[in-house]
Design an enzyme around this catalytic site. Structure first.
Site, PDB file in Angstrom:
ATOM      1  N   GLU A 203       0.825  -1.207   0.000  1.00 27.06           N
ATOM      2  CA  GLU A 203       0.000   0.000   0.000  1.00 27.06           C
ATOM      3  C   GLU A 203       0.858   1.254   0.000  1.00 27.06           C
ATOM      4  O   GLU A 203       0.544   2.237  -0.678  1.00 27.06           O
ATOM      5  CB  GLU A 203      -0.934  -0.013   1.217  1.00 27.06           C
ATOM      6  N   GLU A 204       1.941   1.226   0.775  1.00 30.96           N
ATOM      7  CA  GLU A 204       2.771   2.423   0.958  1.00 30.96           C
ATOM      8  C   GLU A 204       3.527   2.821  -0.307  1.00 30.96           C
ATOM      9  O   GLU A 204       4.099   3.910  -0.371  1.00 30.96           O
ATOM     10  CB  GLU A 204       3.758   2.210   2.109  1.00 30.96           C
ATOM     11  N   HIS A 317       4.144   7.994   9.949  1.00 25.43           N
ATOM     12  CA  HIS A 317       5.376   7.830   9.176  1.00 25.43           C
ATOM     13  C   HIS A 317       6.595   8.245   9.984  1.00 25.43           C
ATOM     14  O   HIS A 317       7.536   8.850   9.467  1.00 25.43           O
ATOM     15  CB  HIS A 317       5.305   8.577   7.838  1.00 25.43           C
TER      16      HIS A 317
END
Length: 345
Positions: A203-204, A317
């Site tokens: 996903e990232e 993050h």
């Protein structure tokens, strides 16, 4: 308990494309609670509870932002690329785990010391291209003997810790919190529908696993579980991020100013009705930055009605993300309640 589950998931390591240790935790937690668990060709873990012909997809990405070895110099220092959205100063002087073929090895991210920087360098800060990883080796051959090679994945060396007021801190809450929400939902829910819990990969780095799995499943509607940014701490205003930690899970109406997801209003109303009927506190978000797996899902095939449920997470993050466990529990309660009835699509 959600807290202990999140501890296990946060302490696991799995950068984009190397999510295996997270996969193992999820598989163990779901054993006995679902009818089948499979892995597709992308590496997505798909857990299914069978029901009627209506299909709903729940998605939570397993991967965390991390690094990967791209070069080993003659003196044994590692150069790396970033996988996912890192802010360079966050990485400077962190301790990391290099997941080599002979087991995990500890390293530290180094760079030019501030004492040796001129004034202009201090103002600019250290770029990731100027950083390196020191594993204690004296040459390239010693690094090779440690089982470290080009393409070896790297994660931050940080463990889950409790704060005050039912709040916790750790790495990879984006999106191990969503993973925890989805696991607990599958353990608790009783739904008439066929429910696919998809723990997605990559996903990232582009919402990749959600796209391929949604195409295969072709659900009637979908909900992604992820985290979102609250505006309740110094450095950010509520007008820019109008949700707060501890006030309940967040239902997305729009993210990334519409460049990502414009949620299906009927799916949003379905969740809103469930929250109202069961006295579950929820918040709503119209966001300007960031998106989730729901963006890929809702653009698959002819379009899949979708939205996202997100507990707020501070400092995302980074290795020190902070969350309120009650927001995750609220997300579980919301999904369990909503999955008893069908949205009016």
């Amino acid at each position: 308990m959600v807290k202990e589950l999140l501890r296990k998931l946060s302490n696991a390591h799995g950068v984009s494309g190397s999510e295996g240790s997270v996969f193992a935790v999820i598989k163990k937690e779901l054993k006995g609670y679902v009818d089948e668990i499979t892995e597709d060709s992308m590496g997505n873990l798909i857990a299914v509870k069978h029901g009627n012909k209506s299909k709903v997809m729940l998605a939570a990405h397993m991967d965390e932002i991390g690094l990967m070895v791209k070069y080993i110099d003659d003196k044994g220092f590692l150069r790396f690329i970033t996988l996912g959205g890192w802010y360079a100063p966050t990485l400077y002087n962190q301790r990391v785990i290099i997941h080599g073929i002979n087991g995990d090895r500890i390293g530290v991210i180094g760079g030019k010391p501030p004492h040796m920087m001129d004034e202009e360098e201090r103002k600019k800060g250290v770029k990731t291209d100027d950083m390196f990883i020191d594993v204690g080796a004296q040459n390239r051959d010693e690094v090779t003997e440690l089982g470290i090679e080009i393409g070896t994945p790297i994660t931050i060396d940080r463990e889950f810790t409790e704060l005050s007021n039912n709040r916790v801190t750790g790495k990879a809450f984006d999106n191990r919190a969503g993973v925890a929400m989805l696991i607990k939902t599958m353990q608790k829910m009783k739904s008439p529908f066929t429910v696919y819990a998809v723990f997605t990969v990559q996903e990232e780095v582009g919402l990749k696993g959600a796209k391929t799995s949604a195409f295969t499943i072709d659900p009637d509607w979908a909900v992604a579980t992820d985290v979102t940014i609250p505006g309740d701490h110094p450095g950010i205003d509520m007008k820019d991020a109008a949700v707060e930690m501890g006030k309940g899970p967040v239902i997305t109406i729009v993210d990334s100013s519409g460049r990502g997801l414009i949620a299906n209003r009927k799916v949003v109303q379905w969740l809103k009705n469930a929250a109202g009927s069961h006295d579950i506190p929820v918040q709503f978000e119209v966001g300007t930055g960031g998106t989730t797996d729901a963006t890929s899902i809702h653009l698959t095939r002819g379009g899949i009605p979708s939205t996202t449920i997100s507990p707020p997470a501070r400092y995302i993050h980074s290795p020190v993300e902070v969350m309120d466990i009650r927001d995750i529990e609220g997300g579980v309660n919301l999904l369990v309640a909503a999955l008893k009835v069908k949205p009016a699509l």
